[in-house]
Motif scaffolding. Structure first.
Motif, PDB file in Angstrom:
ATOM      1  N   LYS A 205     -46.303  93.838  73.629  1.00 45.65           N
ATOM      2  CA  LYS A 205     -45.845  94.048  74.605  1.00 45.65           C
ATOM      3  C   LYS A 205     -44.318  93.788  74.882  1.00 45.65           C
ATOM      4  O   LYS A 205     -43.865  93.557  75.664  1.00 45.65           O
ATOM      5  CB  LYS A 205     -47.108  92.951  75.654  1.00 45.65           C
ATOM      6  N   GLU A 206     -43.933  92.616  74.072  1.00 43.80           N
ATOM      7  CA  GLU A 206     -43.263  91.687  74.570  1.00 43.80           C
ATOM      8  C   GLU A 206     -41.966  92.502  73.424  1.00 43.80           C
ATOM      9  O   GLU A 206     -40.436  92.076  73.007  1.00 43.80           O
ATOM     10  CB  GLU A 206     -43.057  91.062  73.756  1.00 43.80           C
ATOM     11  N   GLY A 207     -42.071  93.545  72.968  1.00 39.95           N
ATOM     12  CA  GLY A 207     -41.087  94.224  72.278  1.00 39.95           C
ATOM     13  C   GLY A 207     -41.263  94.389  70.863  1.00 39.95           C
ATOM     14  O   GLY A 207     -39.807  94.859  70.435  1.00 39.95           O
ATOM     15  N   TYR A 208     -41.931  94.040  70.424  1.00 41.00           N
ATOM     16  CA  TYR A 208     -41.459  93.773  68.505  1.00 41.00           C
ATOM     17  C   TYR A 208     -42.554  95.130  68.275  1.00 41.00           C
ATOM     18  O   TYR A 208     -43.299  95.863  68.603  1.00 41.00           O
ATOM     19  CB  TYR A 208     -42.482  92.365  68.099  1.00 41.00           C
ATOM     20  N   THR A 209     -41.963  95.757  66.974  1.00 38.99           N
ATOM     21  CA  THR A 209     -42.098  97.133  66.272  1.00 38.99           C
ATOM     22  C   THR A 209     -43.330  95.750  65.178  1.00 38.99           C
ATOM     23  O   THR A 209     -43.014  95.654  64.420  1.00 38.99           O
ATOM     24  CB  THR A 209     -41.447  97.855  66.096  1.00 38.99           C
ATOM     25  N   GLU A 210     -44.669  97.131  65.444  1.00 39.59           N
ATOM     26  CA  GLU A 210     -45.116  96.850  64.072  1.00 39.59           C
ATOM     27  C   GLU A 210     -44.883  97.223  63.044  1.00 39.59           C
ATOM     28  O   GLU A 210     -44.827  99.019  63.102  1.00 39.59           O
ATOM     29  CB  GLU A 210     -46.769  96.934  64.852  1.00 39.59           C
ATOM     30  N   VAL A 211     -44.961  96.831  61.770  1.00 41.58           N
ATOM     31  CA  VAL A 211     -44.638  97.218  60.789  1.00 41.58           C
ATOM     32  C   VAL A 211     -46.523  96.540  59.931  1.00 41.58           C
ATOM     33  O   VAL A 211     -46.518  94.982  60.331  1.00 41.58           O
ATOM     34  CB  VAL A 211     -43.762  96.265  60.036  1.00 41.58           C
ATOM     35  N   LEU A 212     -46.368  97.760  59.112  1.00 37.97           N
ATOM     36  CA  LEU A 212     -47.377  97.357  57.639  1.00 37.97           C
ATOM     37  C   LEU A 212     -46.423  97.150  56.596  1.00 37.97           C
ATOM     38  O   LEU A 212     -46.834  98.880  55.611  1.00 37.97           O
ATOM     39  CB  LEU A 212     -49.170  98.274  57.909  1.00 37.97           C
ATOM     40  N   PRO A 213     -46.792  96.335  55.919  1.00 37.77           N
ATOM     41  CA  PRO A 213     -45.520  95.996  55.067  1.00 37.77           C
ATOM     42  C   PRO A 213     -45.952  95.879  53.676  1.00 37.77           C
ATOM     43  O   PRO A 213     -47.555  96.039  53.891  1.00 37.77           O
ATOM     44  CB  PRO A 213     -44.896  95.158  54.888  1.00 37.77           C
TER      45      PRO A 213
ATOM     46  N   VAL B 237     -33.507  94.030  66.441  1.00 40.14           N
ATOM     47  CA  VAL B 237     -33.871  94.769  65.930  1.00 40.14           C
ATOM     48  C   VAL B 237     -35.471  93.541  65.854  1.00 40.14           C
ATOM     49  O   VAL B 237     -35.370  92.010  65.774  1.00 40.14           O
ATOM     50  CB  VAL B 237     -34.049  94.801  64.454  1.00 40.14           C
ATOM     51  N   LYS B 238     -36.661  93.798  66.503  1.00 39.08           N
ATOM     52  CA  LYS B 238     -37.705  92.313  66.733  1.00 39.08           C
ATOM     53  C   LYS B 238     -39.020  93.273  65.831  1.00 39.08           C
ATOM     54  O   LYS B 238     -38.794  94.419  65.823  1.00 39.08           O
ATOM     55  CB  LYS B 238     -38.135  92.972  67.930  1.00 39.08           C
ATOM     56  N   VAL B 239     -39.732  92.591  64.570  1.00 39.51           N
ATOM     57  CA  VAL B 239     -41.042  93.165  64.067  1.00 39.51           C
ATOM     58  C   VAL B 239     -41.817  92.929  63.857  1.00 39.51           C
ATOM     59  O   VAL B 239     -41.520  91.474  64.047  1.00 39.51           O
ATOM     60  CB  VAL B 239     -40.194  93.562  62.707  1.00 39.51           C
ATOM     61  N   THR B 240     -42.905  92.824  63.743  1.00 37.87           N
ATOM     62  CA  THR B 240     -44.113  91.943  63.429  1.00 37.87           C
ATOM     63  C   THR B 240     -45.279  92.734  62.802  1.00 37.87           C
ATOM     64  O   THR B 240     -45.367  93.390  62.198  1.00 37.87           O
ATOM     65  CB  THR B 240     -44.700  91.476  64.748  1.00 37.87           C
ATOM     66  N   ALA B 241     -45.752  91.594  62.182  1.00 36.56           N
ATOM     67  CA  ALA B 241     -46.997  92.223  60.530  1.00 36.56           C
ATOM     68  C   ALA B 241     -47.974  90.925  60.763  1.00 36.56           C
ATOM     69  O   ALA B 241     -47.225  89.997  60.636  1.00 36.56           O
ATOM     70  CB  ALA B 241     -46.100  92.073  59.573  1.00 36.56           C
ATOM     71  N   LEU B 242     -48.865  91.973  60.664  1.00 33.30           N
ATOM     72  CA  LEU B 242     -50.307  91.003  60.111  1.00 33.30           C
ATOM     73  C   LEU B 242     -50.379  91.279  58.733  1.00 33.30           C
ATOM     74  O   LEU B 242     -50.185  92.182  57.875  1.00 33.30           O
ATOM     75  CB  LEU B 242     -51.402  91.542  60.529  1.00 33.30           C
ATOM     76  N   THR B 243     -50.159  90.255  57.675  1.00 33.22           N
ATOM     77  CA  THR B 243     -50.283  90.863  56.653  1.00 33.22           C
ATOM     78  C   THR B 243     -51.225  89.790  56.155  1.00 33.22           C
ATOM     79  O   THR B 243     -51.388  88.040  56.485  1.00 33.22           O
ATOM     80  CB  THR B 243     -48.702  90.293  55.598  1.00 33.22           C
TER      81      THR B 243
ATOM     82  N   LYS C 175     -52.223  85.749  58.513  1.00 39.62           N
ATOM     83  CA  LYS C 175     -50.620  85.464  59.064  1.00 39.62           C
ATOM     84  C   LYS C 175     -50.351  87.137  60.340  1.00 39.62           C
ATOM     85  O   LYS C 175     -50.008  87.310  58.724  1.00 39.62           O
ATOM     86  CB  LYS C 175     -49.414  84.859  58.939  1.00 39.62           C
ATOM     87  N   VAL C 176     -49.910  87.065  61.362  1.00 43.36           N
ATOM     88  CA  VAL C 176     -49.173  87.556  62.125  1.00 43.36           C
ATOM     89  C   VAL C 176     -48.455  86.984  62.238  1.00 43.36           C
ATOM     90  O   VAL C 176     -47.366  85.323  62.110  1.00 43.36           O
ATOM     91  CB  VAL C 176     -50.002  87.750  63.683  1.00 43.36           C
ATOM     92  N   GLU C 177     -46.787  87.634  61.243  1.00 38.10           N
ATOM     93  CA  GLU C 177     -45.011  86.964  61.249  1.00 38.10           C
ATOM     94  C   GLU C 177     -44.400  87.800  62.244  1.00 38.10           C
ATOM     95  O   GLU C 177     -44.568  89.032  62.874  1.00 38.10           O
ATOM     96  CB  GLU C 177     -44.818  87.314  59.881  1.00 38.10           C
ATOM     97  N   MET C 178     -43.878  87.286  62.781  1.00 33.85           N
ATOM     98  CA  MET C 178     -41.982  87.939  63.392  1.00 33.85           C
ATOM     99  C   MET C 178     -40.738  87.992  62.881  1.00 33.85           C
ATOM    100  O   MET C 178     -41.004  86.547  61.888  1.00 33.85           O
ATOM    101  CB  MET C 178     -42.094  86.927  64.793  1.00 33.85           C
TER     102      MET C 178
END
Length: 433
Positions: free
Chosen positions: A187-195, A251-257, A282-285
């Motif tokens: 919602k805050e504009g981060y793009t979800e990533v699965l790295p 660029v704003k990204v977030t990921a759960l790993t 952890k969910v990282e930004m």
RNA sequence: GGAGAGUUGGCAGAGUGGUAAUGCAUCGGACUCGAAAUCCGACGAACCCAUGUUGAAUGGGCGCGCAGGUUCGAAUCCUGUACUCUCCUCCA
């Protein structure tokens, strides 16, 4: 990585700044000595190489004209030997130089509290109110084990110390927590990533874990691969070696790993519960910004992390870390610490840092500005949040006298309507009789 | 895991031992009311060193996936290695 040109220009300023992080002035002197040596050798070898290139051209011309060139070639053989000897020295010095440089930490912000220990951190704000228990609150591991949703004993059998099984609604609670976090960040504009969860050494160098902090991670035996200690590594290295189109910034990204940490040196600390595990979610930004935008970006990233705790209604405070306690790559770090009633203290659940161009220099991540020139980007990273510790806090803060745990309102939809974890609904297979 | 092919500038693409063509793109200029087209010119990632500057460059090094080797000299020959593609094998 710091800029050697700046260190050359004002060595004393750097000595003073880095001393607040535990760097000895001699370390700067060593770097400067090696730099001087390196440049001296480079001048010698480059002069010779210039000569070699010029003469080689003559040899080429002579050969083409079918003229003999044996005498010049004989001379050049000698020059070639000298060059390779000198180059060996250059390589050795440069390697040492690079190694020493890459062990110097980032320069702290001028307003960071100066202290070599964690003592002296500044409390920026306290949020939420701490619940008044009319019974003695249990530790989260007792709450979890009593409900049957956490099983440390069998994890010890199957894996070892500092591992855990979540079961039933416990596993669902963790999943609810990270799905909620990811949704909020989106919602805050981060793009979800699965790295990728396994990365190479170049990536570990880029974000600053290598070469200085190899002890803390799990290395794949015999291979150039490391289990990520945090999603910061694959997220920040995404653009390693690249020029980011200016219009993509920020660029704003977030990921759960999952995160894997050996916890070497932490023996005896937090041996019980979910606080210190070899594997945790952890969910990282991560943000990449232009230099002029990074401080504002740190504010908003911290706010994004706080937003989660506010909505979960977990009391917390925000502290600004001391120069000595910040991570290696950070110039400023703010930690979010949530309240653990049974331990009766705040525990870290997020760390938001502005690394300025420190990581970008290591990774060679740049953008081309309107001036047509290349500039290093600034990188930021923050937890948003550590999931296991968040679950621990929910178990402790939301426990009831009968041993049940009330689900935070915002998580109820993520729990498919379950509002409370009780012994009866916690782990279905235990209630079949 | 096995076999083969490939990796050259922002992109395309030549170059099999003499020191990186060419085209497109980009930038500047001319032409034009303006633009397109055309013409002229510049420019070949990043990095490092020296002198200089502080939004001025100039010279040199380096530079053909990466790392070594051979050679007076390597994009070119040799060795290793990473990645991509195809086929086989395996697998979710």
């Amino acid at each position: 990585m710091l800029d050697i040109k700046k260190i050359r220009r004002q060595p004393d300023w750097f000595k003073e700044k880095l001393a607040t992080r535990g760097t000895k002035p001699e370390e700067i002197d060593e770097v400067l000595d090696l730099d001087a040596k390196r440049r001296d050798l480079l001048q010698q070898t480059e002069t010779m190489k210039a000569k070699r290139n010029a003469v080689s051209k003559q040899i080429g011309d002579a050969k083409r004209a079918n003229k003999p060139a044996d005498d010049i070639i004989a001379q050049m053989r000698d020059l070639g030997d000298q060059i390779s000897k000198l180059d060996e020295q250059v390589e050795k010095v440069e390697e040492e130089f690079h190694d020493k440089m890459s062990r110097l930490p980032n320069v702290p912000h001028k307003d960071d509290p100066v202290s070599l220990t964690e003592e002296g951190a500044i409390e920026l704000r306290k949020v939420g109110h701490i619940r008044d228990f009319d019974f003695e609150p249990k530790h989260h591991w007792d709450v979890g084990e009593n409900l049957g949703i956490l099983d440390f004993d069998r994890a010890r059998k199957v894996s070892g110390a500092r591992f855990v099984y979540y079961l039933g609604l416990g596993a669902q609670l963790e999943r609810a927590v990270y799905n909620f976090m990811l949704d909020e960040h989106m919602k805050e504009g981060y793009t979800e990533v699965l790295p990728p969860y396994i990365v190479n050494a170049a990536s570990m160098f880029g974000t600053g874990q290598f070469p200085k902090f190899k002890d803390g991670v799990y290395q794949v035996n015999g291979e150039d691969m490391t289990l990520i200690p945090t999603a910061e590594v694959p997220l920040t290295n995404y653009y390693r070696g690249e020029v980011i189109p200016e219009e993509e910034l920020p660029v704003k990204v977030t990921a759960l790993t999952p995160c894997f940490r050996s916890e070497a040196g932490a023996a005896g600390r937090d041996t019980r519960g979910l606080i210190r595990m070899h594997q945790f979610n952890k969910v990282e930004m991560v943000k990449y910004t232009k230099p002029e935008d990074s401080w504002k970006a740190l504010d908003s990233m911290t706010a994004n992390a706080e937003n989660i705790l506010k909505k979960l209604e977990i009391p917390y405070h925000v502290i600004r870390l001391t120069t000595g306690d910040m991570s290696f790559t950070a110039s400023e770090t703010r930690d979010l610490e949530l309240w653990m009633p049974a331990q009766h203290k705040y525990r870290e659940v997020s760390s938001c840092s502005n690394c300025l161009d420190f990581q970008a220099r290591r990774m060679h991540t740049q953008y081309r500005g309107k001036d047509g020139k290349l500039h290093y980007v600034h990188t930021l990273n923050g937890s948003g949040l550590a999931c296991g510790r968040t679950v621990a806090a929910i178990l402790e803060n939301n426990q009831n006298e009968d041993g049940s745990v009330t689900i935070p309102k915002v998580l109820v939809p993520y729990m498919h309507g379950v509002t409370k974890i009780t012994k009866e609904n916690a782990v279905p297979f235990r209630n079949k009789h």
